[in-house]
Write a protein that holds these residues in place. Sequence first.
Motif, short mmCIF file in Angstrom:
data_model
loop_
_atom_site.label_atom_id
_atom_site.label_comp_id
_atom_site.label_asym_id
_atom_site.label_seq_id
_atom_site.Cartn_x
_atom_site.Cartn_y
_atom_site.Cartn_z
N THR A 270 0.85 -1.19 0.00
CA THR A 270 0.00 0.00 0.00
C THR A 270 0.88 1.23 0.00
OG1 THR A 270 -0.12 0.08 2.42
CG2 THR A 270 -1.84 -1.16 1.27
N GLU A 271 0.36 2.31 -0.58
CA GLU A 271 1.08 3.59 -0.62
C GLU A 271 0.07 4.71 -0.49
OE1 GLU A 271 3.88 4.15 -3.80
OE2 GLU A 271 4.30 2.00 -3.96
N MET A 272 0.56 5.87 -0.09
CA MET A 272 -0.30 7.05 -0.07
C MET A 272 -0.25 7.70 -1.45
SD MET A 272 -1.51 6.98 2.97
CE MET A 272 -2.45 8.51 2.81
N VAL A 273 -1.41 7.94 -2.03
CA VAL A 273 -1.53 8.69 -3.28
C VAL A 273 -2.32 9.94 -2.93
CG1 VAL A 273 -2.43 8.71 -5.63
CG2 VAL A 273 -1.43 6.62 -4.69
N ALA A 274 -1.61 11.08 -2.92
CA ALA A 274 -2.18 12.31 -2.36
C ALA A 274 -2.57 12.01 -0.90
CB ALA A 274 -3.35 12.81 -3.19
N ASP A 275 -3.83 12.15 -0.56
CA ASP A 275 -4.24 11.87 0.83
C ASP A 275 -5.03 10.58 0.95
OD1 ASP A 275 -6.45 12.72 -0.55
OD2 ASP A 275 -7.20 14.04 1.04
N ARG A 276 -4.93 9.71 -0.06
CA ARG A 276 -5.68 8.47 -0.07
C ARG A 276 -4.76 7.27 0.10
NH1 ARG A 276 -10.66 9.25 1.01
NH2 ARG A 276 -11.16 7.23 0.07
N VAL A 277 -5.23 6.27 0.84
CA VAL A 277 -4.49 5.01 0.97
C VAL A 277 -4.82 4.16 -0.25
CG1 VAL A 277 -4.08 2.96 2.35
CG2 VAL A 277 -4.65 5.12 3.47
N ALA A 278 -3.78 3.68 -0.93
CA ALA A 278 -4.01 2.94 -2.18
C ALA A 278 -3.25 1.63 -2.18
CB ALA A 278 -3.57 3.79 -3.37
N TYR A 279 -3.87 0.63 -2.80
CA TYR A 279 -3.17 -0.62 -3.10
C TYR A 279 -2.31 -0.39 -4.34
CZ TYR A 279 -6.61 -3.08 -0.15
OH TYR A 279 -7.40 -3.51 0.89
N ALA A 280 -1.09 -0.90 -4.33
CA ALA A 280 -0.20 -0.82 -5.49
C ALA A 280 -0.17 -2.19 -6.16
CB ALA A 280 1.19 -0.40 -5.07
N VAL A 281 -0.63 -2.26 -7.40
CA VAL A 281 -0.67 -3.52 -8.14
C VAL A 281 0.27 -3.40 -9.35
CG1 VAL A 281 -2.08 -5.15 -9.44
CG2 VAL A 281 -3.03 -4.01 -7.42
N GLU A 282 1.27 -4.25 -9.37
CA GLU A 282 2.21 -4.26 -10.49
C GLU A 282 1.65 -5.16 -11.59
OE1 GLU A 282 6.77 -4.44 -10.04
OE2 GLU A 282 6.19 -6.47 -10.64
N VAL A 283 1.55 -4.61 -12.80
CA VAL A 283 0.99 -5.33 -13.94
C VAL A 283 2.09 -5.50 -14.99
CG1 VAL A 283 -0.79 -5.36 -15.72
CG2 VAL A 283 -1.25 -4.27 -13.51
N THR A 284 2.31 -6.74 -15.44
CA THR A 284 3.28 -7.00 -16.49
C THR A 284 2.58 -7.69 -17.65
OG1 THR A 284 5.07 -7.26 -14.87
CG2 THR A 284 5.45 -8.13 -17.10
N TYR A 285 2.64 -7.06 -18.81
CA TYR A 285 2.01 -7.65 -19.99
C TYR A 285 2.84 -8.83 -20.48
CZ TYR A 285 -1.14 -3.64 -20.43
OH TYR A 285 -2.12 -2.70 -20.22
N PRO A 286 2.20 -9.84 -21.07
CA PRO A 286 2.92 -11.04 -21.52
C PRO A 286 3.76 -10.77 -22.77
CG PRO A 286 0.63 -11.17 -22.15
CD PRO A 286 0.75 -9.94 -21.30
#
Length: 205
Positions: free
Chosen positions: A150-166
Amino acid sequence: VAKKLEQCGPVSYYDNFARETEFNPAPPVPEGTTAQSVLQQYIDAVGGAEQIKAIQDLSIVREAAMGGNGTLMMQTYNAAPNKYALKLIIKEAGMELQSTIYDGANVLKTQGGNPQEITEADATETKIRSYLIPELYYEQEGASLKLTGTEMVADRVAYAVEVTYPNGGRTFTAYFDMETGLKLQSISVNETPNGPVTSVTSFHN
């Protein structure tokens, strides 16, 4: 890292736009949360799979001033179920710099009017972009998903999802609001002849 640096003196914190901000650590990922469940929360937040599949088309026009050299216009068009077009145009001259067309089966990419070679990674990414809400089809198309925290994005708590295309495709990180499920931001690092360039796309109401 910050705690160790504080031993050497005051530490300042900055957001993705180089604006000074307060240190506000994000809470840990709740037990049982996965990249898949985060994407499902997002899909539910924007209306659910059935509502998404009912959308017929989407057209977006973006413009950017080029420092006195005119206006760069980016046009994208999606049509259900999976057709896609992108054009980069110098608005004042009406000159097309680049285009990408996907008809649901084949990709045609041109630059300055000349056809370009299409790699397998290009074809796969274009196919994924052809969906109006690509997140609904990531796993179907073989994209790799990783919940990195999780990370702060501005003042919001956010899940960080790493996406890798095939097929050797690019990797980027998407950030989803922990509370609402909505997408807040996407960050990718692209290699250019002048070195890596970080691209940040933010989403607001």
